[in-house]
Design an enzyme around this catalytic site. Sequence first.
Site, PDB file in Angstrom:
ATOM      1  N   ASN A   8       0.881  -1.166   0.000  1.00 39.68           N
ATOM      2  CA  ASN A   8       0.000   0.000   0.000  1.00 39.68           C
ATOM      3  C   ASN A   8       0.921   1.220   0.000  1.00 39.68           C
ATOM      4  O   ASN A   8       1.445   1.602   1.037  1.00 39.68           O
ATOM      5  CB  ASN A   8      -0.880  -0.024   1.262  1.00 39.68           C
ATOM      6  CG  ASN A   8      -1.714   1.231   1.407  1.00 39.68           C
ATOM      7  OD1 ASN A   8      -1.808   2.030   0.477  1.00 39.68           O
ATOM      8  ND2 ASN A   8      -2.333   1.412   2.575  1.00 39.68           N
ATOM      9  N   TRP A   9       1.093   1.781  -1.187  1.00 43.43           N
ATOM     10  CA  TRP A   9       2.030   2.911  -1.298  1.00 43.43           C
ATOM     11  C   TRP A   9       1.482   4.195  -0.678  1.00 43.43           C
ATOM     12  O   TRP A   9       2.211   5.175  -0.548  1.00 43.43           O
ATOM     13  CB  TRP A   9       2.358   3.174  -2.770  1.00 43.43           C
ATOM     14  CG  TRP A   9       3.331   2.191  -3.359  1.00 43.43           C
ATOM     15  CD1 TRP A   9       3.893   1.103  -2.744  1.00 43.43           C
ATOM     16  CD2 TRP A   9       3.854   2.214  -4.694  1.00 43.43           C
ATOM     17  NE1 TRP A   9       4.733   0.454  -3.616  1.00 43.43           N
ATOM     18  CE2 TRP A   9       4.727   1.116  -4.822  1.00 43.43           C
ATOM     19  CE3 TRP A   9       3.673   3.054  -5.797  1.00 43.43           C
ATOM     20  CZ2 TRP A   9       5.416   0.835  -6.011  1.00 43.43           C
ATOM     21  CZ3 TRP A   9       4.343   2.785  -6.973  1.00 43.43           C
ATOM     22  CH2 TRP A   9       5.211   1.678  -7.077  1.00 43.43           C
ATOM     23  N   LYS A  10       0.183   4.201  -0.387  1.00 40.02           N
ATOM     24  CA  LYS A  10      -0.473   5.422   0.100  1.00 40.02           C
ATOM     25  C   LYS A  10      -0.190   6.567  -0.886  1.00 40.02           C
ATOM     26  O   LYS A  10      -0.092   6.297  -2.088  1.00 40.02           O
ATOM     27  CB  LYS A  10      -0.019   5.732   1.532  1.00 40.02           C
ATOM     28  CG  LYS A  10      -0.191   4.499   2.437  1.00 40.02           C
ATOM     29  CD  LYS A  10      -0.037   4.765   3.903  1.00 40.02           C
ATOM     30  CE  LYS A  10      -0.227   3.450   4.663  1.00 40.02           C
ATOM     31  NZ  LYS A  10      -0.244   3.625   6.109  1.00 40.02           N
ATOM     32  N   HIS A  91      -9.756   1.490   4.788  1.00 41.80           N
ATOM     33  CA  HIS A  91      -8.476   1.712   5.483  1.00 41.80           C
ATOM     34  C   HIS A  91      -8.706   2.739   6.600  1.00 41.80           C
ATOM     35  O   HIS A  91      -9.479   3.693   6.430  1.00 41.80           O
ATOM     36  CB  HIS A  91      -7.414   2.202   4.501  1.00 41.80           C
ATOM     37  CG  HIS A  91      -6.044   2.196   5.099  1.00 41.80           C
ATOM     38  ND1 HIS A  91      -5.616   3.175   5.961  1.00 41.80           N
ATOM     39  CD2 HIS A  91      -5.027   1.313   4.993  1.00 41.80           C
ATOM     40  CE1 HIS A  91      -4.377   2.893   6.353  1.00 41.80           C
ATOM     41  NE2 HIS A  91      -3.995   1.763   5.781  1.00 41.80           N
ATOM     42  N   GLU A  93      -7.034   5.157   7.572  1.00 41.66           N
ATOM     43  CA  GLU A  93      -6.756   6.550   7.208  1.00 41.66           C
ATOM     44  C   GLU A  93      -7.942   7.172   6.469  1.00 41.66           C
ATOM     45  O   GLU A  93      -8.233   8.357   6.613  1.00 41.66           O
ATOM     46  CB  GLU A  93      -5.466   6.619   6.366  1.00 41.66           C
ATOM     47  CG  GLU A  93      -4.235   6.388   7.243  1.00 41.66           C
ATOM     48  CD  GLU A  93      -3.027   5.833   6.527  1.00 41.66           C
ATOM     49  OE1 GLU A  93      -2.980   5.829   5.285  1.00 41.66           O
ATOM     50  OE2 GLU A  93      -2.094   5.372   7.233  1.00 41.66           O
ATOM     51  N   GLU A 163      -5.688  -4.543  10.687  1.00 44.36           N
ATOM     52  CA  GLU A 163      -4.696  -3.488  10.869  1.00 44.36           C
ATOM     53  C   GLU A 163      -4.994  -2.722  12.159  1.00 44.36           C
ATOM     54  O   GLU A 163      -5.794  -1.768  12.134  1.00 44.36           O
ATOM     55  CB  GLU A 163      -4.721  -2.527   9.681  1.00 44.36           C
ATOM     56  CG  GLU A 163      -4.367  -3.169   8.356  1.00 44.36           C
ATOM     57  CD  GLU A 163      -3.733  -2.173   7.403  1.00 44.36           C
ATOM     58  OE1 GLU A 163      -2.649  -2.462   6.904  1.00 44.36           O
ATOM     59  OE2 GLU A 163      -4.312  -1.094   7.182  1.00 44.36           O
ATOM     60  N   GLY A 169       2.264   2.509  10.793  1.00 44.49           N
ATOM     61  CA  GLY A 169       3.240   3.569  10.614  1.00 44.49           C
ATOM     62  C   GLY A 169       3.923   4.000  11.902  1.00 44.49           C
ATOM     63  O   GLY A 169       4.578   5.043  11.947  1.00 44.49           O
ATOM     64  N   SER A 208       3.173  -1.875  10.442  1.00 43.42           N
ATOM     65  CA  SER A 208       4.631  -1.903  10.636  1.00 43.42           C
ATOM     66  C   SER A 208       5.271  -3.255  10.325  1.00 43.42           C
ATOM     67  O   SER A 208       6.232  -3.655  10.975  1.00 43.42           O
ATOM     68  CB  SER A 208       4.988  -1.449  12.056  1.00 43.42           C
ATOM     69  OG  SER A 208       4.521  -0.131  12.282  1.00 43.42           O
ATOM     70  N   GLY A 229       2.709  -0.830   4.353  1.00 40.02           N
ATOM     71  CA  GLY A 229       2.824   0.573   3.964  1.00 40.02           C
ATOM     72  C   GLY A 229       4.284   0.960   3.830  1.00 40.02           C
ATOM     73  O   GLY A 229       4.931   0.703   2.815  1.00 40.02           O
ATOM     74  N   GLY A 230       4.843   1.545   4.883  1.00 34.06           N
ATOM     75  CA  GLY A 230       6.208   2.076   4.870  1.00 34.06           C
ATOM     76  C   GLY A 230       7.240   1.165   4.218  1.00 34.06           C
ATOM     77  O   GLY A 230       7.965   1.590   3.308  1.00 34.06           O
TER      78      GLY A 230
HETATM   79  P1  PGA Z   1       2.602   0.495   7.705  1.00 36.63           P
HETATM   80  O1  PGA Z   1       1.158   0.715   6.998  1.00 36.63           O
HETATM   81  O2  PGA Z   1       3.148  -0.799   7.155  1.00 36.63           O
HETATM   82  O3  PGA Z   1       3.407   1.686   7.310  1.00 36.63           O
HETATM   83  O4  PGA Z   1       2.361   0.401   9.155  1.00 36.63           O
HETATM   84  C1  PGA Z   1       0.263  -0.330   6.824  1.00 36.63           C
HETATM   85  C2  PGA Z   1      -1.015   0.181   6.210  1.00 36.63           C
HETATM   86  O5  PGA Z   1      -1.452   1.281   6.579  1.00 36.63           O
HETATM   87  O6  PGA Z   1      -1.631  -0.489   5.360  1.00 36.63           O
END
Ligand code: PGA
Length: 251
Positions: A8-10, A91, A93, A163, A169, A208, A229-230
């Site tokens: 997930n590149w966001k 998600h 966010e 999640e 993050g 994470s 993500g990250g």
């Molecule tokens: P993260 O993000 O790996 O940076 O914690 C995961 C996500 O939000 O899908």
Amino acid sequence: MNYLIAANWKMNGSKEFIESYLSAINIEDNPDVKMLICPPDCYLNDINSNAPTIISRGAQNLSTSSEGAYTGEVSSEMLIDHSVEYVIVGHSERREYHNETNDLVAIKFKRSIEANIKPILCVGESLEQRQRGETFDHIRDQIESVIKKDMINKSDRYVIAYEPIWAIGTGETATPDMANEVHVFINQTLYDNGLTQDNNVIIIYGGSVNSNNASDLFKMSHINGALIGGASLDAYEFTKIYNVAEEINNE
Ligand code: PGA
């Protein structure tokens, strides 16, 4: 498929980034372990034109409508035009910054299944909810209000991502036991709502995940991969996580 390893590149990436990213990824086709990349929509074409077809294409959101006067929205049909196979819905966010409710997520989930795009439904509790002992109630509610009875057995057409919000993050990961406990609960909730035994569902973990903690997570009984993500922004790190899943799959 046994494992789904999803990036997930966001809101990250650029044409230049994609070029070097894709040149650094070198994987073989493996029907048991799938790699998925979800870039921002404006780069779907770059991914679709340049990524090998063994990498699945994904999106991070979709509109509740199919076409028309909805400024800024992107429909499931448009995603299909870019060979999108998966779409992230719900998600945390989007729930937090774009006020997406369970009802709205339910419409997106349904629309995506109808369009033949597999929704990845994200569920997870906040730190406060965990501390108050509300994790399971909250997750049951998120699942039951989105996956309606008529869709529950289409489990080869959707994925659930657990999640925990406090792990996204933050560098803080749920321990493998903690995560697995919730995955088992998600599985049980689906069965309680009518999922039949022969319909397994892919439940991935997010929060994470990196190449150091992936192995312990993927070894757990009900963890079928990760939404990353990250760490997915580094092609080498992302490939390492994919390779960890392959190793465990081969054990
Ligand atoms: P993260 O993000 O790996 O940076 O914690 C995961 C996500 O939000 O899908």
